[in-house]
Write a protein that holds these residues in place. Structure first.
Motif, PDB file in Angstrom:
ATOM      1  N   MET A   1      55.811 -13.131 -75.950  1.00  0.00           N
ATOM      2  CA  MET A   1      54.465 -12.397 -75.714  1.00  0.00           C
ATOM      3  C   MET A   1      54.658 -11.539 -74.558  1.00  0.00           C
ATOM      4  SD  MET A   1      50.909 -14.543 -75.115  1.00  0.00           S
ATOM      5  CE  MET A   1      51.475 -15.535 -73.637  1.00  0.00           C
ATOM      6  N   LEU A   2      54.098 -10.224 -74.769  1.00  0.00           N
ATOM      7  CA  LEU A   2      54.261  -9.208 -73.715  1.00  0.00           C
ATOM      8  C   LEU A   2      53.513  -9.493 -72.511  1.00  0.00           C
ATOM      9  CD1 LEU A   2      53.514  -6.015 -76.146  1.00  0.00           C
ATOM     10  CD2 LEU A   2      55.941  -6.842 -75.221  1.00  0.00           C
ATOM     11  N   ASP A   3      54.005  -9.379 -71.432  1.00  0.00           N
ATOM     12  CA  ASP A   3      53.503  -9.459 -70.241  1.00  0.00           C
ATOM     13  C   ASP A   3      52.850  -8.133 -69.521  1.00  0.00           C
ATOM     14  OD1 ASP A   3      52.626  -9.923 -67.312  1.00  0.00           O
ATOM     15  OD2 ASP A   3      54.351 -10.899 -66.902  1.00  0.00           O
ATOM     16  N   LYS A   4      51.550  -7.991 -69.897  1.00  0.00           N
ATOM     17  CA  LYS A   4      50.798  -6.742 -69.319  1.00  0.00           C
ATOM     18  C   LYS A   4      50.044  -6.883 -68.454  1.00  0.00           C
ATOM     19  CE  LYS A   4      52.828  -3.950 -72.298  1.00  0.00           C
ATOM     20  NZ  LYS A   4      53.617  -2.545 -71.950  1.00  0.00           N
ATOM     21  N   ARG A   5      50.118  -7.557 -67.375  1.00  0.00           N
ATOM     22  CA  ARG A   5      49.317  -7.969 -66.330  1.00  0.00           C
ATOM     23  C   ARG A   5      49.041  -6.973 -65.238  1.00  0.00           C
ATOM     24  NH1 ARG A   5      51.102 -14.125 -65.795  1.00  0.00           N
ATOM     25  NH2 ARG A   5      53.061 -13.220 -66.134  1.00  0.00           N
ATOM     26  N   LYS A   6      49.945  -5.772 -65.247  1.00  0.00           N
ATOM     27  CA  LYS A   6      49.590  -4.884 -64.174  1.00  0.00           C
ATOM     28  C   LYS A   6      48.735  -3.985 -64.446  1.00  0.00           C
ATOM     29  CE  LYS A   6      54.435  -4.941 -62.479  1.00  0.00           C
ATOM     30  NZ  LYS A   6      54.193  -5.513 -61.080  1.00  0.00           N
ATOM     31  N   PHE A   7      48.322  -3.051 -63.500  1.00  0.00           N
ATOM     32  CA  PHE A   7      47.216  -1.804 -63.737  1.00  0.00           C
ATOM     33  C   PHE A   7      47.873  -0.573 -63.128  1.00  0.00           C
ATOM     34  CE2 PHE A   7      43.972  -5.571 -62.104  1.00  0.00           C
ATOM     35  CZ  PHE A   7      43.634  -5.905 -63.404  1.00  0.00           C
ATOM     36  N   TYR A   8      47.536   0.391 -63.707  1.00  0.00           N
ATOM     37  CA  TYR A   8      47.946   1.529 -63.257  1.00  0.00           C
ATOM     38  C   TYR A   8      47.149   2.494 -62.266  1.00  0.00           C
ATOM     39  CZ  TYR A   8      50.106   6.355 -63.855  1.00  0.00           C
ATOM     40  OH  TYR A   8      50.801   7.500 -63.536  1.00  0.00           O
ATOM     41  N   ILE A   9      47.647   2.541 -60.938  1.00  0.00           N
ATOM     42  CA  ILE A   9      46.600   2.894 -59.854  1.00  0.00           C
ATOM     43  C   ILE A   9      47.519   3.763 -59.178  1.00  0.00           C
ATOM     44  CG2 ILE A   9      45.324   2.314 -57.785  1.00  0.00           C
ATOM     45  CD1 ILE A   9      44.311  -0.385 -59.258  1.00  0.00           C
ATOM     46  N   ASP A  10      47.069   4.993 -58.761  1.00  0.00           N
ATOM     47  CA  ASP A  10      47.667   5.945 -57.876  1.00  0.00           C
ATOM     48  C   ASP A  10      48.901   6.178 -58.282  1.00  0.00           C
ATOM     49  OD1 ASP A  10      47.597   7.642 -55.777  1.00  0.00           O
ATOM     50  OD2 ASP A  10      47.820   6.159 -54.157  1.00  0.00           O
ATOM     51  N   GLY A  11      49.376   6.113 -59.677  1.00  0.00           N
ATOM     52  CA  GLY A  11      50.625   6.731 -60.053  1.00  0.00           C
ATOM     53  C   GLY A  11      51.684   5.626 -60.238  1.00  0.00           C
ATOM     54  N   GLN A  12      51.141   4.516 -59.969  1.00  0.00           N
ATOM     55  CA  GLN A  12      52.237   3.203 -60.004  1.00  0.00           C
ATOM     56  C   GLN A  12      51.502   2.052 -60.766  1.00  0.00           C
ATOM     57  OE1 GLN A  12      54.143   2.262 -56.089  1.00  0.00           O
ATOM     58  NE2 GLN A  12      52.605   3.670 -55.490  1.00  0.00           N
ATOM     59  N   TRP A  13      52.313   1.322 -61.467  1.00  0.00           N
ATOM     60  CA  TRP A  13      52.060  -0.070 -61.954  1.00  0.00           C
ATOM     61  C   TRP A  13      51.862  -1.180 -61.095  1.00  0.00           C
ATOM     62  CZ3 TRP A  13      49.918  -0.350 -66.541  1.00  0.00           C
ATOM     63  CH2 TRP A  13      50.004   0.891 -67.547  1.00  0.00           C
ATOM     64  N   VAL A  14      50.877  -1.607 -60.402  1.00  0.00           N
ATOM     65  CA  VAL A  14      50.495  -2.544 -59.577  1.00  0.00           C
ATOM     66  C   VAL A  14      50.011  -3.879 -60.054  1.00  0.00           C
ATOM     67  CG1 VAL A  14      50.282  -0.447 -57.885  1.00  0.00           C
ATOM     68  CG2 VAL A  14      48.376  -1.427 -58.846  1.00  0.00           C
ATOM     69  N   ALA A  34      50.007 -10.849 -76.232  1.00  0.00           N
ATOM     70  CA  ALA A  34      50.225 -10.207 -74.887  1.00  0.00           C
ATOM     71  C   ALA A  34      49.312 -11.018 -73.779  1.00  0.00           C
ATOM     72  CB  ALA A  34      49.944  -8.663 -74.990  1.00  0.00           C
ATOM     73  N   VAL A  35      49.577 -10.853 -72.517  1.00  0.00           N
ATOM     74  CA  VAL A  35      48.814 -11.593 -71.778  1.00  0.00           C
ATOM     75  C   VAL A  35      48.225 -10.126 -70.656  1.00  0.00           C
ATOM     76  CG1 VAL A  35      50.530 -12.383 -70.039  1.00  0.00           C
ATOM     77  CG2 VAL A  35      48.341 -13.272 -69.812  1.00  0.00           C
ATOM     78  N   ILE A  36      47.048 -10.048 -70.517  1.00  0.00           N
ATOM     79  CA  ILE A  36      46.699  -8.978 -69.414  1.00  0.00           C
ATOM     80  C   ILE A  36      46.034  -9.623 -68.185  1.00  0.00           C
ATOM     81  CG2 ILE A  36      46.610  -7.213 -71.229  1.00  0.00           C
ATOM     82  CD1 ILE A  36      43.271  -7.409 -70.810  1.00  0.00           C
ATOM     83  N   SER A  37      45.871  -8.873 -67.248  1.00  0.00           N
ATOM     84  CA  SER A  37      44.787  -9.540 -66.101  1.00  0.00           C
ATOM     85  C   SER A  37      43.389  -8.670 -66.264  1.00  0.00           C
ATOM     86  CB  SER A  37      45.644  -9.314 -64.750  1.00  0.00           C
ATOM     87  OG  SER A  37      44.977  -9.812 -63.844  1.00  0.00           O
ATOM     88  N   VAL A 200      42.188   0.073 -65.080  1.00  0.00           N
ATOM     89  CA  VAL A 200      42.062  -1.153 -64.844  1.00  0.00           C
ATOM     90  C   VAL A 200      41.723  -1.928 -65.840  1.00  0.00           C
ATOM     91  CG1 VAL A 200      40.838  -2.599 -63.260  1.00  0.00           C
ATOM     92  CG2 VAL A 200      41.652  -0.457 -62.344  1.00  0.00           C
ATOM     93  N   ASN A 201      42.279  -2.902 -66.444  1.00  0.00           N
ATOM     94  CA  ASN A 201      41.654  -3.835 -67.299  1.00  0.00           C
ATOM     95  C   ASN A 201      40.728  -4.934 -66.757  1.00  0.00           C
ATOM     96  OD1 ASN A 201      43.117  -3.033 -69.746  1.00  0.00           O
ATOM     97  ND2 ASN A 201      44.957  -4.040 -69.094  1.00  0.00           N
ATOM     98  N   GLY A 202      39.698  -5.013 -67.661  1.00  0.00           N
ATOM     99  CA  GLY A 202      38.726  -6.031 -67.072  1.00  0.00           C
ATOM    100  C   GLY A 202      37.523  -5.976 -68.267  1.00  0.00           C
ATOM    101  N   GLU A 203      36.368  -6.918 -67.899  1.00  0.00           N
ATOM    102  CA  GLU A 203      35.202  -7.195 -68.500  1.00  0.00           C
ATOM    103  C   GLU A 203      34.129  -6.220 -67.982  1.00  0.00           C
ATOM    104  OE1 GLU A 203      35.682 -11.755 -69.635  1.00  0.00           O
ATOM    105  OE2 GLU A 203      34.916 -11.303 -67.891  1.00  0.00           O
ATOM    106  N   GLY A 204      33.076  -5.863 -69.094  1.00  0.00           N
ATOM    107  CA  GLY A 204      32.209  -4.998 -68.566  1.00  0.00           C
ATOM    108  C   GLY A 204      31.541  -5.439 -67.687  1.00  0.00           C
TER     109      GLY A 204
END
Length: 477
Positions: A1-14, A34-37, A200-204
């Protein structure tokens, strides 16, 4: 399972500021891939702050500089095209052929359309009265995209924002986040300055509302349900920010007796079943002239029975699953409502297709003898469900077509092109397709009434992200 829990902010995966894991489910297998945050208001705050800093310099870049970046993005997307198609199949369930030929293709087509439009857009022009008109980027933009055509909506929002000198924060659907994260990798590789694009991933209810309410967001661009669009508008009202919306639809498809029925009826059925019916502009209400109603019913039934449900990883023109168990439940409830209301089931019905007990597959369904006051004729089903409604006169067809709170698209089938265009002019919809005329890249996409406001694509899509400034010079003696 893919680990995709980072966000892309200010040019970096954080990493997210607080962990909140969510599994991404393959709708064909019901298994986690996959798992996201899920982000919080604090994560949105970080992303908006980065976009606000970046806007100070990025807004001053020239059209030529931005065009060069867009051309790089296009080359990267084309190189990773197959990867995008496979990703969409995996998380959305779109069949492989459809993902390659349609879902992934929009990322190329819309980008080329915006590049052409930007080359022909005058950011500064002299008005006939002697004043000067300037077009300037509106500022930091909040972008919320849906799961049904994910790259389509990402391209229609991210590209014009960056093309016009805006910066942005994207919140994609949590059901299909992987293609958005792949797109973020492409934007990064293309060399867009840090902070210009953030994800940023997330709910509405959490991240989407935080974007809409944020005082540093100057514009919200949202695609999704009409209910959620109203929530975005309410949240944005406090700061009087610009809001553009692409919402639901219940598009009429008027079939006149002089149409090429053997061609247009199977094509119309195929269009409603495309993408498992999960398209806001799908021709879900087929209005049929009564003199050919029985013939159209027979043709629609034949086409419906020929439709095939299949494994989305396989090539072909079959139908894949719906995106989620939630969507499956909604579609089943509406099919059952149609049966309860007395509509005649020509094809399909409630339950899963035989042999597809696992996965969110539904039976492609066609109802005949529907009236426009039935629930299945009023509400957006967002599944492979078509309703047939008879009419007697041209005036009645127009009245029934317009008798809906929506106004995204409409369709007219007729052998008389003059009549087709006359009817098209009276339909309260943002787009009218005559005899299978396709939507072309660069043309505006959007609707009337509760289908939203603003237009996406090409020049009109760029202008949504621009402010207009008038410079008044003194009169010359």
């Amino acid at each position: 399972m893919l680990d995709k829990r980072k966000f892309y902010i200010d040019g970096q995966w954080v990493d997210p500021l607080a962990p909140h894991d969510l599994e991404v489910i393959n709708p064909a297998t019901e298994e986690a891939i996959a798992v996201i945050s899920l982000g919080t208001e604090a994560d949105i705050e970080r992303a908006v702050a980065a976009a606000k800093r970046a806007f100070q310099s990025y807004s001053l870049t020239s059209v030529e500089e931005r065009l060069a970046l867009l051309e790089k993005l296009l080359a990267i997307y084309e190189r990773r095209y197959e990867e995008m198609a496979r990703t969409i199949t995996l998380e959305l369930g779109a069949p492989a052929t459809m993902s390659r030929e349609q879902q992934a293709d929009v990322g190329v087509g819309h980008l080329k359309g915006f590049i052409d439009a930007l080359k022909n857009l005058h950011m500064r022009e002299k008005l006939p009265n002697g004043d000067t008109l300037l077009r300037e980027p509106i500022g930091v933009c909040g972008l919320i995209t849906p799961w049904n055509w994910p790259i389509n909506q990402i391209a229609l929002k991210v590209v014009p924002a960056l093309a016009t000198g805006c910066t942005c924060v994207l919140k994609p659907s949590e059901f299909t986040p992987l293609n958005a994260m792949l797109y973020a990798e492409m934007v990064h590789e293309a060399g867009f300055p840090a902070g210009t694009f953030n994800l940023v991933n997330g709910e509405g209810a959490a991240c989407g509302a935080a974007l809409s309410r944020h005082p540093d967001i100057e514009m919200m661009s949202f695609t999704g349900s009409t209910r959620a669009g109203k929530a975005v508008t309410r949240d944005a009202a406090e700061n009087i920010k610009r809001v553009t919306l692409e919402l639901g639809g219940k598009s009429p498809n008027i079939v006149f007796a002089d149409a090429d029925l053997e061609d247009r009826i199977p094509a119309s059925v195929a269009e409603i079943f495309n993408n498992s019916g999960q398209s806001c502009d799908a021709p879900t209400r087929m209005l049929v002239e009564r003199s050919v109603y029985d013939k159209v019913v027979a043709l629609a039934e034949e086409a419906g029975k020929a439709a095939r449900v299949g494994d989305p990883t396989e090539e072909g023109d079959h139908i894949g699953p719906l995106v989620s168990d939630i969507q499956f439940g909604r579609v089943q409830a509406l099919i059952e409502a149609g049966i309860a209301e007395g509509a005649r089931v020509l094809v399909g019905g409630a339950g899963k297709p035989e042999g597809f007990e696992k996965g969110y597959f539904v039976k492609p369904t066609i109802f005949a003898d529907v009236t426009n006051d039935m629930k299945i004729a009023r509400e957006e089903v967002f599944g492979p469900v078509l309703v047939l409604i008879p009419f007697d006169t041209e005036e009645e067809a127009i009245a029934v077509a317009n008798d809906t709170p929506y106004g995204l698209a409409a369709y007219v089938q007729s052998g008389d092109l003059e009549r087709a265009q006359r009817v098209a002019a009276r339909l309260r919809a943002g787009m009218v397709h005559i005899n299978g005329g396709p939507h072309r890249y660069g043309s505006p996409f959007g609707g009337y009434k509760q289908s939203g406001n603003g237009r996406e694509g090409g020049r009109f899509g760029l202008e949504d992200f621009l402010e207009v400034k008038t410079v008044h010079l003194p009169d010359v003696a």
